[in-house]
Design a protein around this motif. Structure first.
Motif, PDB file in Angstrom:
ATOM      1  N   PHE A 124       4.284  13.724   3.193  1.00 22.91           N
ATOM      2  CA  PHE A 124       5.038  12.589   3.707  1.00 22.91           C
ATOM      3  C   PHE A 124       4.377  11.335   3.152  1.00 22.91           C
ATOM      4  CE2 PHE A 124       8.033  10.649   6.350  1.00 22.91           C
ATOM      5  CZ  PHE A 124       7.463   9.706   7.185  1.00 22.91           C
ATOM      6  N   TYR A 137       0.837  -1.201   0.000  1.00 21.19           N
ATOM      7  CA  TYR A 137       0.000   0.000   0.000  1.00 21.19           C
ATOM      8  C   TYR A 137       0.873   1.253   0.000  1.00 21.19           C
ATOM      9  CZ  TYR A 137      -3.027  -3.586   2.124  1.00 21.19           C
ATOM     10  OH  TYR A 137      -3.715  -4.740   2.393  1.00 21.19           O
ATOM     11  N   LEU A 170       4.094   7.208   2.937  1.00 20.95           N
ATOM     12  CA  LEU A 170       4.352   5.973   3.675  1.00 20.95           C
ATOM     13  C   LEU A 170       3.937   4.773   2.849  1.00 20.95           C
ATOM     14  CD1 LEU A 170       3.151   7.071   7.187  1.00 20.95           C
ATOM     15  CD2 LEU A 170       5.353   5.992   6.753  1.00 20.95           C
ATOM     16  N   GLN A 201       0.493  11.463   3.718  1.00 24.78           N
ATOM     17  CA  GLN A 201       0.147  12.128   4.971  1.00 24.78           C
ATOM     18  C   GLN A 201       0.490  13.611   4.855  1.00 24.78           C
ATOM     19  OE1 GLN A 201       2.210  10.832   8.547  1.00 24.78           O
ATOM     20  NE2 GLN A 201       0.544  11.556   9.846  1.00 24.78           N
ATOM     21  N   PHE A 223       4.879  -0.841   8.293  1.00 20.04           N
ATOM     22  CA  PHE A 223       5.118   0.418   7.612  1.00 20.04           C
ATOM     23  C   PHE A 223       6.608   0.662   7.423  1.00 20.04           C
ATOM     24  CE2 PHE A 223       1.106   2.667   7.241  1.00 20.04           C
ATOM     25  CZ  PHE A 223       0.285   1.949   8.093  1.00 20.04           C
ATOM     26  N   GLY A 224       6.932   1.317   6.305  1.00 22.68           N
ATOM     27  CA  GLY A 224       8.270   1.824   6.112  1.00 22.68           C
ATOM     28  C   GLY A 224       8.469   3.098   6.918  1.00 22.68           C
ATOM     29  N   LEU A 279      -5.128   6.818   1.356  1.00 23.69           N
ATOM     30  CA  LEU A 279      -4.668   5.740   0.475  1.00 23.69           C
ATOM     31  C   LEU A 279      -4.530   6.225  -0.959  1.00 23.69           C
ATOM     32  CD1 LEU A 279      -4.057   2.646   0.300  1.00 23.69           C
ATOM     33  CD2 LEU A 279      -6.499   2.355  -0.235  1.00 23.69           C
ATOM     34  N   LEU A 297      -0.248  -4.474   9.497  1.00 22.80           N
ATOM     35  CA  LEU A 297       0.432  -3.748   8.440  1.00 22.80           C
ATOM     36  C   LEU A 297       1.802  -3.333   8.951  1.00 22.80           C
ATOM     37  CD1 LEU A 297      -2.147  -3.522   6.676  1.00 22.80           C
ATOM     38  CD2 LEU A 297      -1.543  -1.132   6.312  1.00 22.80           C
ATOM     39  N   TYR A 340       0.463   5.351   1.093  1.00 24.21           N
ATOM     40  CA  TYR A 340      -0.331   6.365   1.757  1.00 24.21           C
ATOM     41  C   TYR A 340       0.351   7.716   1.651  1.00 24.21           C
ATOM     42  CZ  TYR A 340      -3.131   2.772   4.098  1.00 24.21           C
ATOM     43  OH  TYR A 340      -3.984   1.717   4.386  1.00 24.21           O
ATOM     44  N   GLY A 386      -1.467  17.550   9.994  1.00 21.42           N
ATOM     45  CA  GLY A 386      -2.782  17.642  10.601  1.00 21.42           C
ATOM     46  C   GLY A 386      -3.815  16.712   9.992  1.00 21.42           C
ATOM     47  N   GLN A 387      -3.376  15.872   9.088  1.00 21.89           N
ATOM     48  CA  GLN A 387      -4.291  14.944   8.434  1.00 21.89           C
ATOM     49  C   GLN A 387      -3.886  13.514   8.749  1.00 21.89           C
ATOM     50  OE1 GLN A 387      -6.936  16.009   6.458  1.00 21.89           O
ATOM     51  NE2 GLN A 387      -6.353  18.035   7.160  1.00 21.89           N
ATOM     52  N   GLY A 388      -4.838  12.646   8.590  1.00 17.14           N
ATOM     53  CA  GLY A 388      -4.525  11.232   8.698  1.00 17.14           C
ATOM     54  C   GLY A 388      -3.878  10.739   7.418  1.00 17.14           C
ATOM     55  N   LEU A 389      -3.689   9.458   7.338  1.00 16.54           N
ATOM     56  CA  LEU A 389      -3.107   8.860   6.150  1.00 16.54           C
ATOM     57  C   LEU A 389      -4.205   8.582   5.134  1.00 16.54           C
ATOM     58  CD1 LEU A 389      -1.069   8.284   8.525  1.00 16.54           C
ATOM     59  CD2 LEU A 389      -0.376   6.283   7.219  1.00 16.54           C
TER      60      LEU A 389
END
Lengths: 115, 113
Positions: B88, B33, B90, B37, B104-105, B45, B102, B35, B40-43
């Motif tokens: 950013f 996957y 991910l 970012q 993550f890198g 897709l 999951l 993502y 102030g925000q979530g991740l």
């Protein structure tokens, strides 16, 4: 649309105290899994705890526990005996068969821990 | 050690330029996957792949492209069509089941010059 709402952009807790982070979600799927991830300043994503929606028993991992209310679609995270190292962004997320079991994230809650 | 590696850690893009972010895993995971970012925000897709030679658009795929020629690799190209690429990024992988963790890198910070 499937969404995750974290209504507290920022929270603060004193060391050794308990704090609860809120999360609500909205999915039409009956089979799903819920997660809390922690993102410290390093920006590495760290799994804190996970919950299978079909299980009624709330998950616990050491000082971390959840309050899962399926009917209300609520999934809050309780951190007991807070430590300075708990300071981070916390993200609530869920997975369903949609999108290849990708995680759907909320916008996060920034947790500050004060001495 | 098994894990998921993203490179580079920081990347700068000039106007009109395509750039490619690398994501490699040696966990023998089927699913991968990408993502994005923002502060102030979530991740969110971008793309996902459940098997080699197959991938699907996520919620914000416009201006991005991917390939999955090998199980271990899932590179993301940020094209010139992506007008706001600073973010950013991910990469993550998993065995693919719903309760699988999951991994993550460590992420790539992309900025525009």
């Amino acid at each position: 649309a499937q969404t995750v709402t974290q209504s507290q952009p920022e929270m603060s807790v004193q060391e050794a105290e308990t704090v609860t982070l809120s999360c609500t979600y909205d999915t039409s799927e009956s089979d799903y899994y819920l997660f809390w991830y922690k993102q410290p300043p390093s920006r590495q994503m760290i799994l804190v705890i996970r919950q299978e929606a079909y299980k009624q028993q709330n998950a616990t991992e050491n000082r971390f526990s959840v309050n899962f209310q399926k009917a209300a679609k609520s999934f809050s995270l309780k951190i007991s005996d807070s430590q300075l190292g708990d300071a981070a962004m916390y993200f609530c997320a869920y997975r369903t068969a949609n999108s290849g079991y990708a995680l759907n994230f909320g916008k996060g809650t920034s947790l500050l821990v004060t001495p | 050690d098994g894990g998921i590696t993203q490179s580079p850690k920081y990347l700068f893009r000039k106007e009109g330029q395509n750039v490619t972010l690398s994501c490699e895993q040696n966990l023998n995971h089927d699913a991968m996957y990408w993502y994005r970012q923002d502060p102030g925000q979530g991740l969110r897709l971008i793309y996902y792949s459940q098997i080699v030679n197959d991938f699907q658009k996520g919620d914000i795929a416009e201006g991005y492209s991917v390939s999955r020629e090998k199980k271990e690799s899932f590179p993301l190209t940020v094209t010139s069509a992506q007008k706001n690429p600073t973010a950013f990024y991910l990469c993550a992988s998993s065995l693919g089941g719903p309760n699988e963790k999951l991994f993550f890198g460590s992420g790539t910070q992309l900025s525009v010059l």
